[in-house]
Design a protein around this motif. Structure first.
Motif, PDB file in Angstrom:
ATOM      1  N   THR A   1      -3.608  -7.294  17.986  1.00 50.53           N
ATOM      2  CA  THR A   1      -2.728  -8.150  17.184  1.00 50.53           C
ATOM      3  C   THR A   1      -2.788  -7.756  15.715  1.00 50.53           C
ATOM      4  O   THR A   1      -1.774  -7.796  15.009  1.00 50.53           O
ATOM      5  CB  THR A   1      -3.089  -9.637  17.345  1.00 50.53           C
ATOM      6  N   ALA A   2      -3.961  -7.357  15.241  1.00 47.15           N
ATOM      7  CA  ALA A   2      -4.087  -6.914  13.850  1.00 47.15           C
ATOM      8  C   ALA A   2      -3.189  -5.708  13.593  1.00 47.15           C
ATOM      9  O   ALA A   2      -2.502  -5.635  12.561  1.00 47.15           O
ATOM     10  CB  ALA A   2      -5.533  -6.577  13.525  1.00 47.15           C
ATOM     11  N   GLN A   3      -3.189  -4.769  14.512  1.00 48.33           N
ATOM     12  CA  GLN A   3      -2.351  -3.579  14.344  1.00 48.33           C
ATOM     13  C   GLN A   3      -0.865  -3.926  14.362  1.00 48.33           C
ATOM     14  O   GLN A   3      -0.079  -3.326  13.626  1.00 48.33           O
ATOM     15  CB  GLN A   3      -2.689  -2.554  15.428  1.00 48.33           C
ATOM     16  N   ILE A   4      -0.490  -4.911  15.167  1.00 50.02           N
ATOM     17  CA  ILE A   4       0.915  -5.350  15.204  1.00 50.02           C
ATOM     18  C   ILE A   4       1.318  -5.936  13.858  1.00 50.02           C
ATOM     19  O   ILE A   4       2.391  -5.625  13.311  1.00 50.02           O
ATOM     20  CB  ILE A   4       1.139  -6.376  16.332  1.00 50.02           C
ATOM     21  N   ILE A   5       0.459  -6.783  13.290  1.00 47.22           N
ATOM     22  CA  ILE A   5       0.759  -7.387  11.988  1.00 47.22           C
ATOM     23  C   ILE A   5       0.870  -6.318  10.907  1.00 47.22           C
ATOM     24  O   ILE A   5       1.802  -6.339  10.088  1.00 47.22           O
ATOM     25  CB  ILE A   5      -0.322  -8.417  11.609  1.00 47.22           C
ATOM     26  N   LEU A   6      -0.061  -5.385  10.894  1.00 45.24           N
ATOM     27  CA  LEU A   6      -0.050  -4.353   9.870  1.00 45.24           C
ATOM     28  C   LEU A   6       1.156  -3.427  10.029  1.00 45.24           C
ATOM     29  O   LEU A   6       1.736  -2.976   9.040  1.00 45.24           O
ATOM     30  CB  LEU A   6      -1.361  -3.563   9.907  1.00 45.24           C
ATOM     31  N   ARG A   7       1.554  -3.178  11.274  1.00 42.68           N
ATOM     32  CA  ARG A   7       2.763  -2.380  11.517  1.00 42.68           C
ATOM     33  C   ARG A   7       3.999  -3.137  11.032  1.00 42.68           C
ATOM     34  O   ARG A   7       4.921  -2.547  10.471  1.00 42.68           O
ATOM     35  CB  ARG A   7       2.885  -2.038  13.006  1.00 42.68           C
TER      36      ARG A   7
END
Length: 276
Positions: free
Chosen positions: A214-220
Motif C-alpha cells: 500500500t505504501a508503494q501505491i501511495i507513493l506511485r
C-alpha cells in the motif's frame, strides 16, 4: 512525471530537483540518521530533506561527506525554523545550517512555517541569499493559498516550491491548482499520513492487483500526480522499497479511486489552527 529514481523536475528558476527523495523528520541525529541517509544514497536517492528543527543536520552532513558522492550530484534541502525567522536571524540560521551540514551551499532553503508578522522579512533574507548565490533555490513549506498570495504581493523572487502535507486523505486540490497557476512546485511531506493509510481497503485492493505494498501505491500516486515526495524511513529495506515504484503504473481508474479518498483530513497541524 518522473520515470526513475534520479529523474528530475525543473523548478521555475530552471534548477533541476529530483522528484523523489528521503525525508528525515524525527530521525535521531548520530548513527540513526547517518545510517538512513547512507542507505538512501546507496540505493540511488540523490535528494535529502532536513531542517534546523529536526536537529539532525550534523548527521546528514556526516553521511553526505562519507558517501563519496560528488556534491554536485546531490540535492540538499533545509528549512528555517519559526524562532529563527526575521531578516537578520534568518541569515544567521542559514549559516548555522551550512556549518552543521558541512556544506558551502544548499540546493533549496525553505521557510518551515508561515509565522505571522515575520515570514515576509524571512523571505526578504532568503531572496538575499538567493541573489548572492548562496542557495540555488528558495521556497516555502506549509503555506496556504492566502499565505502565498500575501507573500507574492511583495516578493522579488518567486518561490520555487511549497512543501505541504499531502496524501490520499488530503490531496490539496485548490492549493495544487493555485501553485500550478503560479509555477510553484508542490512537494509532499507525510505522504503515508504517518502510517494511517497502510491498512486502507481501497489502497490494499489496488496494491494486491499490482503486486505492490500500500505504501508503494501511495507513493506511485504521488509521482503520477506530479508531486515531489520525500517519504521518511530509518530502515534500509523500507528505504529501498519506497523507491521501488518505477516498474509499474497506476491506471486511470486506480488514480480516480485514490483521488476520491480525499476528505481534507490532516495528520499534522493546520497552519491556520493556531497563532504561529
Amino acid at each position: 512525471m518522473i520515470s526513475h529514481l534520479q529523474d528530475t523536475v525543473t523548478l521555475n528558476n530552471d534548477v533541476e530537483m529530483p522528484g523523489f527523495g528521503l525525508g528525515v523528520y524525527k530521525v535521531e541525529d548520530g548513527k540513526t540518521v547517518v545510517h538512513a541517509v547512507k542507505a538512501a544514497l546507496k540505493y540511488g536517492y540523490r535528494s535529502i530533506d532536513t531542517a534546523s528543527f529536526y536537529d539532525n543536520e550534523g548527521g546528514v552532513g556526516q553521511a553526505i561527506g562519507e558517501s563519496g558522492i560528488p556534491r554536485e550530484e546531490l540535492f540538499i534541502t533545509s528549512k528555517v525554523w519559526n524562532d529563527e525567522q526575521g531578516y537578520e536571524s534568518t541569515l544567521e540560521a542559514y549559516e548555522r545550517s551550512l556549518k552543521k551540514l558541512g556544506l558551502e551551499y544548499l540546493d533549496l532553503y525553505l521557510i518551515h512555517w508561515p509565522v505571522k508578522g515575520k515570514y515576509k522579512e524571512t523571505w526578504r533574507a532568503m531572496e538575499k541569499l538567493y541573489n548572492d548565490g548562496r542557495v540555488r533555490a528558495i521556497g516555502v513549506s506549509n503555506f496556504h493559498i492566502h499565505h502565498l498570495e500575501d507573500l507574492l504581493k511583495d516578493s522579488r523572487v518567486q518561490p520555487v516550491l511549497n512543501q505541504v502535507e499531502f496524501h490520499p486523505h488530503l490531496s490539496q486540490v485548490e492549493l495544487r491548482e493555485f501553485c500550478a497557476k503560479e509555477s510553484i512546485q508542490l512537494e509532499a511531506w507525510s505522504p503515508l499520513k504517518r502510517g494511517q493509510l497502510l491498512d486502507d481497503l481501497t489502497l490494499s485492493e489496488i496494491a494486491k492487483k499490482h503486486g505492490k505494498t500500500t505504501a508503494q501505491i501511495i507513493l506511485r500516486w504521488n509521482v503520477q500526480s506530479n508531486v515531489i515526495t520525500i517519504p521518511k524511513s530509518i530502515t534500509a529495506e523500507r528505504i529501498k522499497a519506497n523507491a521501488d515504484i518505477f516498474d509499474f503504473s497506476l491506471t486511470e481508474a486506480d488514480m480516480e479511486k485514490i483521488n476520491a479518498m480525499n476528505i481534507n483530513d490532516r495528520a499534522g497541524t493546520n497552519p491556520d489552527s493556531y497563532d504561529l
